[in-house]
Write an enzyme that holds these catalytic residues in place. Structure first.
Site, PDB file in Angstrom:
ATOM      1  N   GLY A  92      -9.478 -10.766  14.921  1.00 14.20           N
ATOM      2  CA  GLY A  92      -9.314  -9.895  13.743  1.00 14.20           C
ATOM      3  C   GLY A  92      -8.413 -10.547  12.709  1.00 14.20           C
ATOM      4  O   GLY A  92      -7.469 -11.242  13.072  1.00 14.20           O
ATOM      5  N   PHE A  93      -8.716 -10.322  11.441  1.00 18.86           N
ATOM      6  CA  PHE A  93      -7.849 -10.915  10.407  1.00 18.86           C
ATOM      7  C   PHE A  93      -6.589 -10.079  10.234  1.00 18.86           C
ATOM      8  O   PHE A  93      -6.574  -8.889  10.499  1.00 18.86           O
ATOM      9  CB  PHE A  93      -8.592 -11.112   9.079  1.00 18.86           C
ATOM     10  CG  PHE A  93      -9.107  -9.842   8.432  1.00 18.86           C
ATOM     11  CD1 PHE A  93      -8.247  -8.937   7.811  1.00 18.86           C
ATOM     12  CD2 PHE A  93     -10.478  -9.560   8.413  1.00 18.86           C
ATOM     13  CE1 PHE A  93      -8.726  -7.787   7.195  1.00 18.86           C
ATOM     14  CE2 PHE A  93     -10.970  -8.404   7.809  1.00 18.86           C
ATOM     15  CZ  PHE A  93     -10.089  -7.517   7.196  1.00 18.86           C
ATOM     16  N   GLU A  96      -0.854 -18.552   3.162  1.00 23.91           N
ATOM     17  CA  GLU A  96       0.396 -18.893   3.825  1.00 23.91           C
ATOM     18  C   GLU A  96       0.200 -20.088   4.740  1.00 23.91           C
ATOM     19  O   GLU A  96      -0.850 -20.251   5.345  1.00 23.91           O
ATOM     20  CB  GLU A  96       0.901 -17.695   4.629  1.00 23.91           C
ATOM     21  CG  GLU A  96       1.485 -16.653   3.722  1.00 23.91           C
ATOM     22  CD  GLU A  96       2.081 -15.493   4.499  1.00 23.91           C
ATOM     23  OE1 GLU A  96       2.605 -15.710   5.602  1.00 23.91           O
ATOM     24  OE2 GLU A  96       2.003 -14.380   3.977  1.00 23.91           O
ATOM     25  N   CYS A  98      -2.418  -9.636   2.692  1.00 26.53           N
ATOM     26  CA  CYS A  98      -3.315  -9.432   1.552  1.00 26.53           C
ATOM     27  C   CYS A  98      -4.645  -8.762   1.856  1.00 26.53           C
ATOM     28  O   CYS A  98      -5.043  -7.838   1.158  1.00 26.53           O
ATOM     29  CB  CYS A  98      -3.600 -10.771   0.891  1.00 26.53           C
ATOM     30  SG  CYS A  98      -2.162 -11.412   0.070  1.00 26.53           S
ATOM     31  N   PHE A  99      -5.347  -9.256   2.865  1.00 26.94           N
ATOM     32  CA  PHE A  99      -6.742  -8.850   3.016  1.00 26.94           C
ATOM     33  C   PHE A  99      -6.911  -7.335   3.099  1.00 26.94           C
ATOM     34  O   PHE A  99      -7.632  -6.730   2.302  1.00 26.94           O
ATOM     35  CB  PHE A  99      -7.371  -9.519   4.242  1.00 26.94           C
ATOM     36  CG  PHE A  99      -7.752 -10.957   4.020  1.00 26.94           C
ATOM     37  CD1 PHE A  99      -7.579 -11.552   2.777  1.00 26.94           C
ATOM     38  CD2 PHE A  99      -8.285 -11.724   5.037  1.00 26.94           C
ATOM     39  CE1 PHE A  99      -7.921 -12.872   2.559  1.00 26.94           C
ATOM     40  CE2 PHE A  99      -8.639 -13.044   4.836  1.00 26.94           C
ATOM     41  CZ  PHE A  99      -8.451 -13.617   3.599  1.00 26.94           C
ATOM     42  N   THR A 140       0.859  -1.186   0.000  1.00 27.37           N
ATOM     43  CA  THR A 140       0.000   0.000   0.000  1.00 27.37           C
ATOM     44  C   THR A 140       0.897   1.240   0.000  1.00 27.37           C
ATOM     45  O   THR A 140       1.901   1.291   0.714  1.00 27.37           O
ATOM     46  CB  THR A 140      -0.897  -0.007   1.266  1.00 27.37           C
ATOM     47  OG1 THR A 140      -1.609  -1.244   1.288  1.00 27.37           O
ATOM     48  CG2 THR A 140      -1.888   1.141   1.243  1.00 27.37           C
ATOM     49  N   ALA A 194     -14.789 -16.990  14.115  1.00 29.09           N
ATOM     50  CA  ALA A 194     -14.625 -15.661  14.717  1.00 29.09           C
ATOM     51  C   ALA A 194     -13.223 -15.561  15.306  1.00 29.09           C
ATOM     52  O   ALA A 194     -12.652 -16.550  15.738  1.00 29.09           O
ATOM     53  CB  ALA A 194     -15.665 -15.472  15.814  1.00 29.09           C
ATOM     54  N   ARG A 209       2.756  -9.733   9.299  1.00 31.77           N
ATOM     55  CA  ARG A 209       2.174  -8.537   8.685  1.00 31.77           C
ATOM     56  C   ARG A 209       0.702  -8.361   9.082  1.00 31.77           C
ATOM     57  O   ARG A 209      -0.076  -9.286   8.956  1.00 31.77           O
ATOM     58  CB  ARG A 209       2.339  -8.587   7.162  1.00 31.77           C
ATOM     59  CG  ARG A 209       3.784  -8.259   6.767  1.00 31.77           C
ATOM     60  CD  ARG A 209       4.021  -8.419   5.298  1.00 31.77           C
ATOM     61  NE  ARG A 209       4.037  -9.827   4.895  1.00 31.77           N
ATOM     62  CZ  ARG A 209       4.206 -10.230   3.652  1.00 31.77           C
ATOM     63  NH1 ARG A 209       4.352  -9.351   2.682  1.00 31.77           N
ATOM     64  NH2 ARG A 209       4.237 -11.522   3.368  1.00 31.77           N
ATOM     65  N   LEU A 247     -13.526 -12.989   1.078  1.00 36.15           N
ATOM     66  CA  LEU A 247     -13.075 -13.803   2.209  1.00 36.15           C
ATOM     67  C   LEU A 247     -13.001 -12.955   3.478  1.00 36.15           C
ATOM     68  O   LEU A 247     -13.474 -13.349   4.543  1.00 36.15           O
ATOM     69  CB  LEU A 247     -11.699 -14.416   1.905  1.00 36.15           C
ATOM     70  CG  LEU A 247     -11.686 -15.536   0.860  1.00 36.15           C
ATOM     71  CD1 LEU A 247     -10.259 -15.879   0.446  1.00 36.15           C
ATOM     72  CD2 LEU A 247     -12.390 -16.772   1.393  1.00 36.15           C
TER      73      LEU A 247
HETATM   74  C1  UDX Z   1      -5.217 -15.005   2.051  1.00 32.46           C
HETATM   75  C2  UDX Z   1      -6.148 -15.776   1.100  1.00 32.46           C
HETATM   76  O1  UDX Z   1      -6.761 -16.859   1.834  1.00 32.46           O
HETATM   77  C3  UDX Z   1      -5.378 -16.305  -0.108  1.00 32.46           C
HETATM   78  O2  UDX Z   1      -6.262 -16.936  -1.006  1.00 32.46           O
HETATM   79  C4  UDX Z   1      -4.691 -15.126  -0.789  1.00 32.46           C
HETATM   80  O3  UDX Z   1      -3.942 -15.570  -1.893  1.00 32.46           O
HETATM   81  C5  UDX Z   1      -3.815 -14.397   0.197  1.00 32.46           C
HETATM   82  O4  UDX Z   1      -4.565 -13.968   1.330  1.00 32.46           O
HETATM   83  P1  UDX Z   1      -3.458 -15.650   3.919  1.00 32.46           P
HETATM   84  O5  UDX Z   1      -3.322 -14.189   4.167  1.00 32.46           O
HETATM   85  O6  UDX Z   1      -2.239 -16.476   3.853  1.00 32.46           O
HETATM   86  O7  UDX Z   1      -4.271 -15.927   2.573  1.00 32.46           O
HETATM   87  O8  UDX Z   1      -4.309 -16.244   5.144  1.00 32.46           O
HETATM   88  P2  UDX Z   1      -5.787 -16.740   5.426  1.00 32.46           P
HETATM   89  O9  UDX Z   1      -5.726 -18.155   5.806  1.00 32.46           O
HETATM   90  O10 UDX Z   1      -6.726 -16.367   4.377  1.00 32.46           O
HETATM   91  O11 UDX Z   1      -6.138 -15.916   6.742  1.00 32.46           O
HETATM   92  C6  UDX Z   1      -6.124 -14.503   6.775  1.00 32.46           C
HETATM   93  C7  UDX Z   1      -6.474 -14.009   8.158  1.00 32.46           C
HETATM   94  O12 UDX Z   1      -7.834 -14.293   8.466  1.00 32.46           O
HETATM   95  C8  UDX Z   1      -5.670 -14.650   9.286  1.00 32.46           C
HETATM   96  O13 UDX Z   1      -5.331 -13.668  10.239  1.00 32.46           O
HETATM   97  C9  UDX Z   1      -6.604 -15.682   9.846  1.00 32.46           C
HETATM   98  O14 UDX Z   1      -6.316 -16.000  11.184  1.00 32.46           O
HETATM   99  C10 UDX Z   1      -7.922 -14.967   9.706  1.00 32.46           C
HETATM  100  N1  UDX Z   1      -9.092 -15.876   9.652  1.00 32.46           N
HETATM  101  C11 UDX Z   1      -9.211 -16.788   8.654  1.00 32.46           C
HETATM  102  C12 UDX Z   1     -10.095 -15.760  10.610  1.00 32.46           C
HETATM  103  O15 UDX Z   1     -10.010 -14.928  11.504  1.00 32.46           O
HETATM  104  N2  UDX Z   1     -11.184 -16.581  10.518  1.00 32.46           N
HETATM  105  C13 UDX Z   1     -11.325 -17.506   9.519  1.00 32.46           C
HETATM  106  O16 UDX Z   1     -12.356 -18.202   9.510  1.00 32.46           O
HETATM  107  C14 UDX Z   1     -10.304 -17.612   8.561  1.00 32.46           C
END
Ligand code: UDX
Length: 462
Positions: free
Chosen positions: A269-270, A163, A274-275, A91, A266, A344, A225
């Protein structure tokens, strides 16, 4: 137009290591300007620059056979039929779109380098996550700078790896997406790359779409997602206030085949690289396209995530009799999710920063994250706090047991399996009483811990 038979690829990262493994007839060279990284890829004891389960085995089998690592970027470009551009698109930190838009500087530099160096026609594949229509800019740069007789076809082939499961995702992908211009040349280039993947991916899982759809699909997949997680997290707040149980709610709604059970856990926090980045990118794109309501919709997904982290910190303070000043809190996990050393946007960073500003002492333990990374992240999160102050309040521990000793509370920030296997009886004996456990990942058996004597607070439960 007959598709080019790909025999040499120039690229970076795990995807290409797997291409090399699955296609012994293709020479794959992974090029990187960073000597230290290339040395790590080439290290005799396979101390690779990234931790990813299964990656070492792939590199062990293919390295030196048809997989090579080099800093000689120009040679890589010259020899390849097909070039993956997989560079960082963080970013933007300043200028137009700061805080939202993707920084495309590295993409542009790599594209210019290809145009400058190539002496024959190439297929150039955009692998980095980029805003919609970046391929157009790449094509303009390539065409404006190429030598006579050099023709470039651009494809978009976004990465959908998560990952920690990158290698299994690569071995059996849900789908491989390849976007191309719908011209005879574009379709032919698309067929060349399809043939590479078809060495191990069933044809019906290789989707050929238009260039712009492919670019947007990557942002869309991550946004959807992340939106699911923010939705379940929003519901977790309602559960805590009403007596409903978020696991039961997720289970119940996941049974609807239209919703499905995945990605409904739940959490505090994610995080991840990427997200947040991709959603902010989508927000910026929407604003640039004069779609403010669309931008606001997606921005709320990120705002909800920030709220979830703040809410969790506040719940810790509220539960511990409205003050954590001078108290010791063990934070278990620092990575943004289990099975990775990546930190990250990890929720743990925000939680520790919040605990620090409440003047608590924090013991942190993570099985994978290196100490230096933790200090860097904490310093970045609190730029106004002197380093000595951070080091006075935070201690990095070598085990979960060590982190929990003499603590008042344990906060589970990452869902590492080993935290479930801790000897919780022993942890309880070693802690100050009342001993609290705050489970931000719905990981531990709350009933079992309560029977030991812990006061347990779980996300999404009253
Ligand atoms: C994500 C996408 O899944 C992948 O397809 C893309 O290419 C890159 O971004 P990643 O960042 O490796 O992959 O992790 P992911 O397993 O998707 O989890 C992302 C975050 O969400 C994590 O912090 C995880 O703990 C959280 N998460 C995931 C939740 O809090 N609840 C869930 O049900 C799933």
């Amino acid at each position: 137009m007959a598709p080019v038979k790909v025999t040499k690829i120039c690229c970076s990262g795990p995807t290409c290591a797997v291409i090399a493994l699955k296609c012994p007839h293709i020479t794959v060279t992974i090029v990187d300007l960073n000597q230290a990284r290339v040395d790590a890829w080439n290290s005799p004891d396979f101390k690779l620059p990234i931790y990813e389960p299964g990656l070492e085995e792939v590199v062990r089998e293919a390295r030196g056979r048809n997989l090579f690592f080099s800093t000689d970027v120009d040679k890589g470009i010259l020899e390849a039929d097909l070039i993956f551009v997989s560079v960082n698109t963080p970013t933007k930190k300043s200028g137009v779109g700061a805080g939202f838009a993707a920084d495309l500087n590295y993409v542009e530099l790599a594209t210019r380098r290809i145009a400058q160096v190539a002496t024959s026609s190439k297929i150039v594949v955009e692998k980095s996550t980029v805003p919609c229509r970046t391929a157009e800019s790449m094509r303009t740069i390539l065409e404006a700078n190429s030598k006579p007789n050099c023709h470039f076809d651009i494809l978009s082939n976004p990465e959908f790896l998560a990952e920690g499961t990158a290698i299994t995702d690569l071995f059996a992908p849900d789908r491989v997406l390849i976007g191309s211009l719908q011209t005879p040349e574009g379709i032919s280039a698309c067929a060349s790359l399809t043939e590479v993947y078809a060495n191990w991916v069933p044809k019906d899982r290789i989707l050929n779409v238009g260039l712009w759809s492919s670019e947007l699909s990557k942002l869309a997949a991550n946004a959807m997602l992340a939106q699911r997680i923010s939705s379940i997290n929003a519901l977790s707040a309602i559960c805590e206030a009403t007596g409903a149980n978020i696991d039961e709610v997720a289970h119940a709604i996941g049974y609807d085949t239209r919703i499905g059970p995945k990605f409904l856990k739940a959490s505090v926090g994610f995080g991840g690289s990427c997200f947040q980045k991709d959603i902010l990118n989508l927000v910026y794109l929407s604003e640039s396209l004069h779609l403010p309501e669309v931008a606001a919709y997606w921005r709320q997904v990120v705002e909800m995530n920030e709220h979830q982290k703040r809410r969790f910190s506040k719940r810790v303070v509220d539960t511990m009799f409205n003050t954590i000043t001078g108290k010791r809190i063990a934070v278990l996990g620092f990575a943004f999710k289990a099975d990775t050393g990546d930190t990250r946007e990890s929720a743990a960073i925000t939680l520790i920063r919040d605990f620090q500003s409440e003047k608590a002492y924090v013991n942190v333990y993570d099985p994978q994250v290196v100490e230096e990374q933790i200090w860097t992240d904490l310093a970045e999160a609190s730029p106004l706090v002197p380093e000595e102050q951070i080091k006075k309040q935070v201690r990095i521990c070598k085990s979960a047991m060590e982190a929990c000793r003499d603590a008042e509370a344990v906060v589970i920030a990452t869902e590492w399996k080993e935290f479930n296997e801790i000897n919780w009886e022993e942890v309880y004996q070693s802690m100050n009483k009342p001993a609290f456990v705050f489970d931000g990942r719905l990981l531990v058996d709350a009933e079992k811990l309560r029977n030991i004597g812990f006061k347990v607070v779980t996300i999404g439960r009253p």
